[in-house]
Motif scaffolding. Structure first.
Motif, mmCIF file in Angstrom:
data_model
loop_
_atom_site.group_PDB
_atom_site.id
_atom_site.type_symbol
_atom_site.label_atom_id
_atom_site.label_comp_id
_atom_site.label_asym_id
_atom_site.label_seq_id
_atom_site.Cartn_x
_atom_site.Cartn_y
_atom_site.Cartn_z
ATOM 1 N N TYR A 199 -43.398 5.426 -20.426
ATOM 2 C CA TYR A 199 -42.484 4.339 -20.810
ATOM 3 C C TYR A 199 -43.244 3.016 -20.871
ATOM 4 O O TYR A 199 -43.128 2.256 -21.838
ATOM 5 N N LEU A 200 -44.048 2.742 -19.841
ATOM 6 C CA LEU A 200 -44.824 1.506 -19.798
ATOM 7 C C LEU A 200 -45.840 1.440 -20.932
ATOM 8 O O LEU A 200 -45.957 0.419 -21.613
ATOM 9 N N LEU A 201 -46.598 2.524 -21.117
ATOM 10 C CA LEU A 201 -47.620 2.543 -22.162
ATOM 11 C C LEU A 201 -46.987 2.388 -23.534
ATOM 12 O O LEU A 201 -47.520 1.677 -24.401
ATOM 13 N N PHE A 202 -45.847 3.029 -23.748
ATOM 14 C CA PHE A 202 -45.160 2.954 -25.033
ATOM 15 C C PHE A 202 -44.828 1.513 -25.404
ATOM 16 O O PHE A 202 -45.126 1.060 -26.521
ATOM 17 N N PHE A 203 -44.255 0.774 -24.471
ATOM 18 C CA PHE A 203 -43.865 -0.609 -24.779
ATOM 19 C C PHE A 203 -45.070 -1.547 -24.792
ATOM 20 O O PHE A 203 -45.062 -2.550 -25.508
ATOM 21 N N LEU A 204 -46.109 -1.230 -24.030
ATOM 22 C CA LEU A 204 -47.338 -2.026 -24.103
ATOM 23 C C LEU A 204 -47.984 -1.875 -25.477
ATOM 24 O O LEU A 204 -48.457 -2.858 -26.066
ATOM 25 N N LEU A 205 -47.979 -0.660 -26.002
ATOM 26 C CA LEU A 205 -48.526 -0.419 -27.341
ATOM 27 C C LEU A 205 -47.688 -1.107 -28.413
ATOM 28 O O LEU A 205 -48.235 -1.656 -29.377
#
Length: 432
Positions: A199-205
């Motif tokens: 979830y975190l990586l998705f929104f960071l990307l």
């Protein structure tokens, strides 16, 4: 059965991930060279690694559904159940009431009782929006929905990595993105523990993809639902004077606060401020082996004491000063890609709750190394050893992995040569 157990054991050996990562990089660079000799064999090896890594990832997710574990989904489900029941989710007494009435799988919940039931909700109030929907479902249904959600997020992360960093290499780039993603041990741990790192990586990307758009601030606010340390990326907007993006972030975050108050009242906010859940954690949580923060490493080395934190305060203050000076240098040198990476690494290093599976976020940095024309790019002769070392360390120690990447990035920013130019970008600009 012995063969299956052997494969599982082999998969968790640090050198095995290192070898597969290096092999995948060699396949990637070989196919980029357009040398048709042995091309079919290379594609076969490449495809075999991809299929293996993906199905092991998928298998871990399916296994988790049919073989419930204590960590971490049970804690998330408990958080959601307390909130959905209308209780103040920061009061341990409410957790004890709900926990006693839950029809959970027959497991040993002694650890969960210590760090969840007797502590309360450990995150800021808005984070409950992520877990509350689970509380309206049965344990098994919630487990299926949550695991499916994580798998979809993982696939979304692979696509965004490909779209951001490897799109020009087409199928070759997509396969590399998928292999190195699913190969990473923290990725496998994330799906095994049902954690929120995808979830975190998705929104960071997404934030990176639309960094020049004002609505990137919305993605930062949504990422903040999962982990509080992600707020450090507001520095990106501040350092680049993206004030409208900051406004989008603030408005979005205030909207999330409003939703939380609307659904759960003002009580949890008051309790969070007056009696923060961090005060209820058992001391061993901050120094357990899975904790890979600087704080935990120093505690385990007996360099600092949890009862007397003044030494660590000085260390953190010094780290902030050094980071501030380094960021100033990066701004002056127009090395903005470095800024993203350094902010992430320092945040993971100093956040006292950084666990080993948080290494998923480091993929945000790693894939930028494959574009030689990118600010963070390396040629194949440098990149392959870096990737090999990274995958070895990611299986051994996230703390060591973060330190290694910091050394790589600092060396890259100070080195006088840059891909595509004969001299450092700042010197090149001055020379023109």
């Amino acid at each position: 059965m012995n063969i299956i157990n052997f494969i599982r054991e082999l998969w968790h050996q640090p050198y095995f991930a290192c070898l597969l990562a290096v092999a995948s990089c060699l396949c990637f660079y070989f196919l980029r060279s357009k040398n048709k000799a042995s091309g079919k064999f290379i594609w076969f090896v490449y495809s075999s690694i991809l299929i293996t890594t993906f199905f092991i990832f998928l298998g871990n997710g399916i296994y988790r559904i049919y073989h419930p574990q204590v960590w971490d989904f049970t804690a998330f489900y408990l958080f959601g159940k307390v909130a959905a029941s209308g209780y103040n989710f920061y009061l341990p007494a409410n957790f004890q009431i709900v926990f006693a009435s839950l029809p959970l799988p027959l497991l040993d919940y002694s650890g969960l009782i210590q760090v969840a039931v007797n502590v309360g909700f450990p995150y800021p109030p808005t984070t409950i929006l992520l877990f509350a929907p689970l509380g309206f479902l049965s344990y098994q249904t919630a487990m299926i929905c949550w695991t499916t959600f994580l798998i979809l997020l993982a696939i979304g992360c692979v696509y965004l990595i490909y779209d951001l960093f490897l799109k020009k290499y087409k199928l070759n780039g997509l396969m590399l993105a998928a292999i190195l993603f699913f190969l990473l041990l923290p990725v496998q741990s994330t799906i095994s523990f049902s954690q929120t790192n995808f979830y975190l990586l998705f929104f960071l990307l997404l934030m990176k993809k639309y960094s020049n758009k004002n609505f990137a601030g919305i993605f930062l606010a949504l990422a903040l639902l999962a982990k509080p340390y992600i707020i450090v990326f507001a520095l990106i907007f501040i350092l680049r004077k993206r004030w409208k993006a900051m406004i989008y972030f603030i408005v979005s975050f205030l909207s999330l606060i409003g939703l939380t108050v609307l659904f759960f009242g003002i009580g949890p906010f008051i309790t969070y401020i007056n009696d923060n859940p961090a005060n209820h954690f058992p001391k061993w949580v901050f120094s357990e082996d899975v904790n890979q923060s600087l704080n935990a490493v120093l505690l385990r080395a007996h360099f600092i004491s949890i009862d007397n934190s003044i030494t660590y305060v000085y260390i953190v203050f010094s780290a902030f000063l050094v980071t501030a000076f380094y960021l100033f240098y990066l701004i002056r040198s127009n090395l903005y890609e470095h800024i993203w990476a350094v902010i992430l690494l320092v945040a993971l290093l100093l956040y006292p709750g950084t666990l080993s599976h948080y290494g998923v976020l480091l993929l945000f940095i790693i894939f930028q190394f494959f574009n030689e024309k990118n600010e963070l790019g390396f040629n194949r002769y440098v990149n392959i050893p870096i990737i090999g070392i990274f995958y070895y360390l990611s299986s051994v120690s996230l703390f060591a992995c973060i330190c290694f990447l910091l050394i790589v990035l600092i060396s890259k920013s100070l080195w006088p040569f840059s891909p595509g130019k004969l001299i450092h970008p700042k010197l090149y600009k001055d020379a023109m």
